[in-house]
Each structure stands twice: as C-alpha cells, then as structure tokens.
Motif scaffolding. Structure first.
Motif, PDB file in Angstrom:
ATOM      1  N   PHE A 122      15.381 -52.154 -25.120  1.00  0.00           N
ATOM      2  CA  PHE A 122      15.110 -51.695 -23.758  1.00  0.00           C
ATOM      3  C   PHE A 122      15.396 -50.207 -23.610  1.00  0.00           C
ATOM      4  N   LEU A 123      16.503 -49.737 -24.174  1.00  0.00           N
ATOM      5  CA  LEU A 123      16.827 -48.317 -24.087  1.00  0.00           C
ATOM      6  C   LEU A 123      15.821 -47.469 -24.854  1.00  0.00           C
ATOM      7  N   ALA A 124      15.332 -47.973 -26.005  1.00  0.00           N
ATOM      8  CA  ALA A 124      14.329 -47.214 -26.760  1.00  0.00           C
ATOM      9  C   ALA A 124      13.045 -47.071 -25.949  1.00  0.00           C
ATOM     10  N   LEU A 125      12.612 -48.169 -25.315  1.00  0.00           N
ATOM     11  CA  LEU A 125      11.406 -48.071 -24.486  1.00  0.00           C
ATOM     12  C   LEU A 125      11.624 -47.182 -23.272  1.00  0.00           C
ATOM     13  N   LEU A 126      12.802 -47.238 -22.686  1.00  0.00           N
ATOM     14  CA  LEU A 126      13.107 -46.334 -21.569  1.00  0.00           C
ATOM     15  C   LEU A 126      13.085 -44.877 -22.021  1.00  0.00           C
ATOM     16  N   PHE A 127      13.552 -44.627 -23.250  1.00  0.00           N
ATOM     17  CA  PHE A 127      13.515 -43.266 -23.780  1.00  0.00           C
ATOM     18  C   PHE A 127      12.071 -42.788 -23.919  1.00  0.00           C
ATOM     19  N   PHE A 128      11.211 -43.647 -24.460  1.00  0.00           N
ATOM     20  CA  PHE A 128       9.799 -43.263 -24.586  1.00  0.00           C
ATOM     21  C   PHE A 128       9.161 -43.060 -23.217  1.00  0.00           C
ATOM     22  N   LEU A 129       9.534 -43.896 -22.245  1.00  0.00           N
ATOM     23  CA  LEU A 129       9.026 -43.690 -20.883  1.00  0.00           C
ATOM     24  C   LEU A 129       9.506 -42.364 -20.311  1.00  0.00           C
ATOM     25  N   ALA A 130      10.762 -42.023 -20.586  1.00  0.00           N
ATOM     26  CA  ALA A 130      11.290 -40.739 -20.104  1.00  0.00           C
ATOM     27  C   ALA A 130      10.557 -39.570 -20.747  1.00  0.00           C
ATOM     28  N   VAL A 131      10.240 -39.710 -22.054  1.00  0.00           N
ATOM     29  CA  VAL A 131       9.476 -38.651 -22.730  1.00  0.00           C
ATOM     30  C   VAL A 131       8.101 -38.505 -22.090  1.00  0.00           C
ATOM     31  N   ASP A 132       7.433 -39.612 -21.838  1.00  0.00           N
ATOM     32  CA  ASP A 132       6.119 -39.548 -21.192  1.00  0.00           C
ATOM     33  C   ASP A 132       6.212 -38.945 -19.799  1.00  0.00           C
ATOM     34  N   GLN A 133       7.257 -39.313 -19.063  1.00  0.00           N
ATOM     35  CA  GLN A 133       7.433 -38.742 -17.732  1.00  0.00           C
ATOM     36  C   GLN A 133       7.649 -37.241 -17.812  1.00  0.00           C
ATOM     37  N   ARG A 134       8.415 -36.808 -18.808  1.00  0.00           N
ATOM     38  CA  ARG A 134       8.620 -35.366 -18.974  1.00  0.00           C
ATOM     39  C   ARG A 134       7.315 -34.657 -19.319  1.00  0.00           C
ATOM     40  N   LEU A 135       6.491 -35.265 -20.170  1.00  0.00           N
ATOM     41  CA  LEU A 135       5.194 -34.673 -20.514  1.00  0.00           C
ATOM     42  C   LEU A 135       4.289 -34.593 -19.295  1.00  0.00           C
ATOM     43  N   VAL A 136       4.318 -35.641 -18.463  1.00  0.00           N
ATOM     44  CA  VAL A 136       3.506 -35.611 -17.243  1.00  0.00           C
ATOM     45  C   VAL A 136       3.970 -34.509 -16.309  1.00  0.00           C
ATOM     46  N   LEU A 137       5.299 -34.381 -16.169  1.00  0.00           N
ATOM     47  CA  LEU A 137       5.828 -33.321 -15.304  1.00  0.00           C
ATOM     48  C   LEU A 137       5.480 -31.949 -15.852  1.00  0.00           C
ATOM     49  N   GLU A 138       5.598 -31.770 -17.165  1.00  0.00           N
ATOM     50  CA  GLU A 138       5.231 -30.483 -17.765  1.00  0.00           C
ATOM     51  C   GLU A 138       3.746 -30.194 -17.586  1.00  0.00           C
ATOM     52  N   GLY A 139       2.905 -31.218 -17.761  1.00  0.00           N
ATOM     53  CA  GLY A 139       1.468 -31.019 -17.567  1.00  0.00           C
ATOM     54  C   GLY A 139       1.142 -30.662 -16.127  1.00  0.00           C
ATOM     55  N   SER A 140       1.833 -31.341 -15.177  1.00  0.00           N
ATOM     56  CA  SER A 140       1.599 -31.018 -13.760  1.00  0.00           C
ATOM     57  C   SER A 140       2.018 -29.587 -13.456  1.00  0.00           C
ATOM     58  N   GLN A 141       3.161 -29.184 -13.996  1.00  0.00           N
ATOM     59  CA  GLN A 141       3.634 -27.817 -13.764  1.00  0.00           C
ATOM     60  C   GLN A 141       2.699 -26.798 -14.416  1.00  0.00           C
ATOM     61  N   ARG A 142       2.232 -27.110 -15.625  1.00  0.00           N
ATOM     62  CA  ARG A 142       1.290 -26.213 -16.305  1.00  0.00           C
ATOM     63  C   ARG A 142      -0.022 -26.131 -15.539  1.00  0.00           C
ATOM     64  N   LEU A 143      -0.444 -27.269 -14.973  1.00  0.00           N
ATOM     65  CA  LEU A 143      -1.673 -27.273 -14.173  1.00  0.00           C
ATOM     66  C   LEU A 143      -1.526 -26.391 -12.942  1.00  0.00           C
ATOM     67  N   LEU A 144      -0.343 -26.471 -12.322  1.00  0.00           N
ATOM     68  CA  LEU A 144      -0.117 -25.664 -11.124  1.00  0.00           C
ATOM     69  C   LEU A 144       0.081 -24.181 -11.447  1.00  0.00           C
ATOM     70  N   ASP A 145       0.837 -23.926 -12.516  1.00  0.00           N
ATOM     71  CA  ASP A 145       1.210 -22.536 -12.808  1.00  0.00           C
ATOM     72  C   ASP A 145       0.160 -21.776 -13.597  1.00  0.00           C
ATOM     73  N   LYS A 146      -0.619 -22.476 -14.408  1.00  0.00           N
ATOM     74  CA  LYS A 146      -1.514 -21.769 -15.330  1.00  0.00           C
ATOM     75  C   LYS A 146      -2.960 -22.214 -15.205  1.00  0.00           C
ATOM     76  N   THR A 147      -3.189 -23.502 -15.264  1.00  0.00           N
ATOM     77  CA  THR A 147      -4.573 -23.974 -15.339  1.00  0.00           C
ATOM     78  C   THR A 147      -5.332 -23.710 -14.049  1.00  0.00           C
ATOM     79  N   VAL A 148      -4.716 -24.069 -12.907  1.00  0.00           N
ATOM     80  CA  VAL A 148      -5.405 -23.856 -11.621  1.00  0.00           C
ATOM     81  C   VAL A 148      -5.666 -22.366 -11.361  1.00  0.00           C
ATOM     82  N   PRO A 149      -4.667 -21.476 -11.524  1.00  0.00           N
ATOM     83  CA  PRO A 149      -4.984 -20.042 -11.353  1.00  0.00           C
ATOM     84  C   PRO A 149      -6.050 -19.550 -12.330  1.00  0.00           C
ATOM     85  N   SER A 150      -5.971 -20.011 -13.592  1.00  0.00           N
ATOM     86  CA  SER A 150      -6.967 -19.577 -14.567  1.00  0.00           C
ATOM     87  C   SER A 150      -8.358 -20.087 -14.188  1.00  0.00           C
ATOM     88  N   THR A 151      -8.401 -21.316 -13.673  1.00  0.00           N
ATOM     89  CA  THR A 151      -9.698 -21.856 -13.240  1.00  0.00           C
ATOM     90  C   THR A 151     -10.247 -21.058 -12.065  1.00  0.00           C
TER      91      THR A 151
END
Length: 443
Positions: A32-61
């Motif tokens: 259970f903890l291993a799967l929670l860790f992978f979920l946390a990694v995915d959540q971090r990637l989603v947050l990073e992608g959202s931040q990158r979309l806001l900070d870089k991709t949207v202005p560049s677009t």
C-alpha cells in the motif's frame, strides 16, 4: 536455518494469531505504501506540468499567437500599400509596415524577422515605382509566405499546449489506474482479513460453541479439524481434554451409581436402593388406588450349603439364583438382595392372586434348576416365599407381614409360598407342590 525451523514449527503447531495477522498487515502495508508513493510521484508530475503550463507553455503559446497575428497584420498592411488609392494612404500603410517589421515579437523570431525585412524592402521599393506584373507576382509569393508563416507559428503554439496537456493526461490516466489498483488492494485485503477471521476465528468459535453445547447435553462431540492458529488450537485442545475429563467423570459417576445401587456379588439392586424405589411405588399405588404386592424369599438350607461346600459354592449359588430370578421376573417387577440369602420383591400393578402365581413360578424355576457343581455332584436348591398386599399400609409393615409369611413357609416345610391374608398375626394361606410332582411345570 532458524527461519526454516520457525516456519516448520509454525506449520506443525499452528501460527500465533498475532504473528500471522502482523505478517499479513506488514505485506499489505508495504504494498500500500509503495502504491501511495507512486501516486504521490504522479501527483507531483501533474502539479509540475500544471505549473509549467501556466508559467511557460501558456505564455509561449500566446507569444506564438501574437507573432502569427503580427505576421498576418504585416501581410494585410502590405495589401493596403499596394492597393492604396492615394500616395498618402500608401505612405501610412508603409509606416505601419515599418513599425510591424521592427516589433520585438517579430524580431525575436529569425524566420519572421528575415521575412519582415524582405517584405519591408519590397513594399518600400513598390511604393516608389510603378507596379508591374512581375511586382504583383513577387508580392503574391511574399503574401503566400507570410500566410504560411502565420499558420506555422499558430500551429507551433497550439502544439506546445497540446503536448503538455497530452503528457498531463497520460499521467492522470496512470494515476487513475494506480488508484484503482490501490482500491482493489484495499478491497482484497479487507476480503482476505474477513475470510481469515471467519475461517480461523469465527468458524472455530462456532464449532467450540457447538462442542460445549453437546458436552452440556451429554451428546458425543465431533473431533476438531487441525487449527491454523495456535491459540485456537490450544482452546480446542482444552475442550478435548475437558471432553475426556467429563467422559471419565461420567464413567466414574455411573460406576459409583452402580456401586451405590447394586449388590456387588449378584448384580441385583441392593437393599437401600430397593427401599427407595419401593417407597415411591407405594406412594404412587396408594395415590391412584392401584394394586401392589411385596414378597420376601429365602434360600432353603443355605447355611448347610456353606458349611458343606464352602462359601465359594455359596456365592455361586447366590449368583446363579439371582440370574435365574432376574430372567424369570417381569420387566415391571423390582427385586433386590435383601441380605445374606434373603431376597425382596415388589410386584407393581399386581393383585395377590397374580403375585401368588408369579411367586410359584419363581419357586418352581429355582427347584427345577439344581446347581451342577461337577459331573457327579448336583446341588438341589429350593426357595421359600412370603407374600403380602402393600397397597394399603406402609412399606415396613408390608415387608414385615411378608417376612412373617416367609417364616410360616419355612415353618411348614420350606419350598412353598405363603400369603399374609390380613394384618392379624397367624392369618396365612400356604401352597406347595406335592413331593412327587416337585419337578413338574407350574400350572
């Protein structure tokens, strides 16, 4: 080696419940903890992608869209330069062309900057000279290049946002799958725990309850299947030991009851138990006005048998006569060894006439069955009996009157039955078979 020894011992003797459930909980917790860790990694990637979309991709677009708009505006202003009705209008359009060509958005892109300079030079020359067919053909090519560049820049901007959104969507799909796996794992663990609790805890407890209920009811108990849990096995073993102890106690109790109620030599009821049964039967007969008789019997010349043949033969005579009496009596009759060579009988639901016939049958069976001591020694045995009605008086009085009738039978020659007709002393009626027919069957 120590781990293997522990596993072998646990498999043989059963697992401790705490250890078994701790092991299951440990495996589940780690997964259970291993799967929670992978979920946390995915959540971090989603947050990073959202931040990158806001900070870089949207202005560049947006920058790409602005560049595409400026390129398209450059093309439109170029059309106005070529189609302007007056020189002033053409100069104004040419001025806007100069502003657009020097715009930072166009200058930041090498393709747009080079094409903008080329368009500015062409339009400046076209504004000074007359337009020829070659000039119009050249502008058409430039206009087409501007349109294509605007489209390419717009598509690049859209692709930037699309790539990030596609990556975030893939991460979210993975997270959803992992979340489903986590929920399935939780459901499987909960089901496994419930199954193990039912299989190794609830069901054994139910079987223990059934076993204890059977023990309380005195019914046989089914043997327990080998328990996987050591504590359950210990309790089941204790119930098994309790079952054995109760069985031993019941056997001992039955033996004590047998010793307390029967004569150890003849196996007949002893005097104390006979008196207790007779008292209850007399109360019942007198309560419901039912006939009841008692009898006293004595082996004739038993002292001479002991003196002549010894006490061992005397005991053999007693056991043989007791067996014969037991076989001859009815199931409802009660008999006991009253003492020594004396026997007492209780005939329920029996009148004096019927009791007399029963007593004659007993006397006759005894007389017809001498004891064969050896091939050449046959020991004749006879029985004298006294009868009395017990449906009116007390048990002691009835037995006393039957004993007086027995004494009268002895006095009158033995091997006969006498009936106490009334409570008056000496009021008896006797009967015996004639000597010549002493071995004949009873009437």
């Amino acid at each position: 080696m120590a781990q293997r020894s522990f596993l072998e011992r646990a498999t043989r003797d059963g697992w401790p419940a705490g250890t078994a459930f701790a092991l299951i909980a440990g495996v589940f917790g780690c997964t259970f903890l291993a799967l929670l860790f992978f979920l946390a990694v995915d959540q971090r990637l989603v947050l990073e992608g959202s931040q990158r979309l806001l900070d870089k991709t949207v202005p560049s677009t947006l920058e790409h869209f602005r560049l595409a708009r400026n390129v398209e505006q450059l093309r439109l202003e170029g059309e106005r330069v070529l189609s302007g009705p007056t020189p002033v209008a053409r100069q104004q359009a040419l001025f806007i062309i100069s502003l657009l060509a020097s715009h930072p958005a166009l200058m930041a892109d090498p393709r747009a900057a080079e094409l903008a300079r080329e368009v500015e030079r062409f339009l400046a020359r076209a504004a000074r000279e007359e337009m020829s067919e070659e000039s119009y053909a050249a502008w058409t090519a430039l206009s087409s290049r501007l349109s294509l560049l605007a489209d390419d820049v717009s598509i690049e901007g859209v692709n930037l946002a699309t790539d990030d959104l596609r990556q975030m969507s893939a991460i979210m799909v993975q997270s959803r799958v992992k979340l489903a796996v986590v929920l399935a794992l939780v459901a499987a663990f909960a089901g496994l725990v419930l199954f193990l609790i039912h299989r190794h805890l609830i069901r054994p407890l139910q079987m223990m309850d059934e076993a204890l209920s059977a023990l309380r009811a005195g019914a046989p108990v089914k043997p327990f299947a080998p328990a996987a849990m050591r504590e359950i096995g210990a309790v089941e073993g204790a119930i098994g030991q309790l079952r054995e102890v109760m069985h031993e106690n019941e056997t001992a109790r039955q033996q004590l009851v047998l010793l307390a109620t029967t004569d150890d030599l003849t196996g007949m009821f002893n005097r104390r138990h006979f008196m207790a049964l007779a008292e209850e039967e007399i109360k019942r007969a007198q309560r419901y006005d039912r006939p009841l008789c008692v009898a006293m019997a004595d082996l004739d010349f038993f002292k001479q048998i002991n003196d002549s043949y010894g006490h061992a033969v005397g005991d053999l005579v007693l056991t043989s006569i007791a067996e014969l009496l037991t076989k001859t009596l009815r199931q409802s009759d009660c008999a006991c060894r009253y003492g020594g060579e004396e026997f007492a009988f209780l005939f329920s639901e029996t009148s004096l006439a019927e009791a007399h016939r029963l007593a004659e049958r007993l006397r006759h069976r005894v007389a017809k069955n001498p004891l064969q001591l050896s091939d050449d020694v046959c020991l004749p045995v006879t029985l004298s009996l006294g009868l009395a009605d017990a449906s009116r008086g007390s048990l002691a009085t009835s037995l006393k009157r039957a004993d007086e009738a027995l004494y009268e039978a002895k006095k009158q020659g033995r091997n006969r039955v006498f009936i106490a007709l009334s409570a008056d002393h000496g009021s008896f009626r006797g009967s015996a078979l004639p000597e010549k027919n002493s071995h004949s069957q009873p009437p």
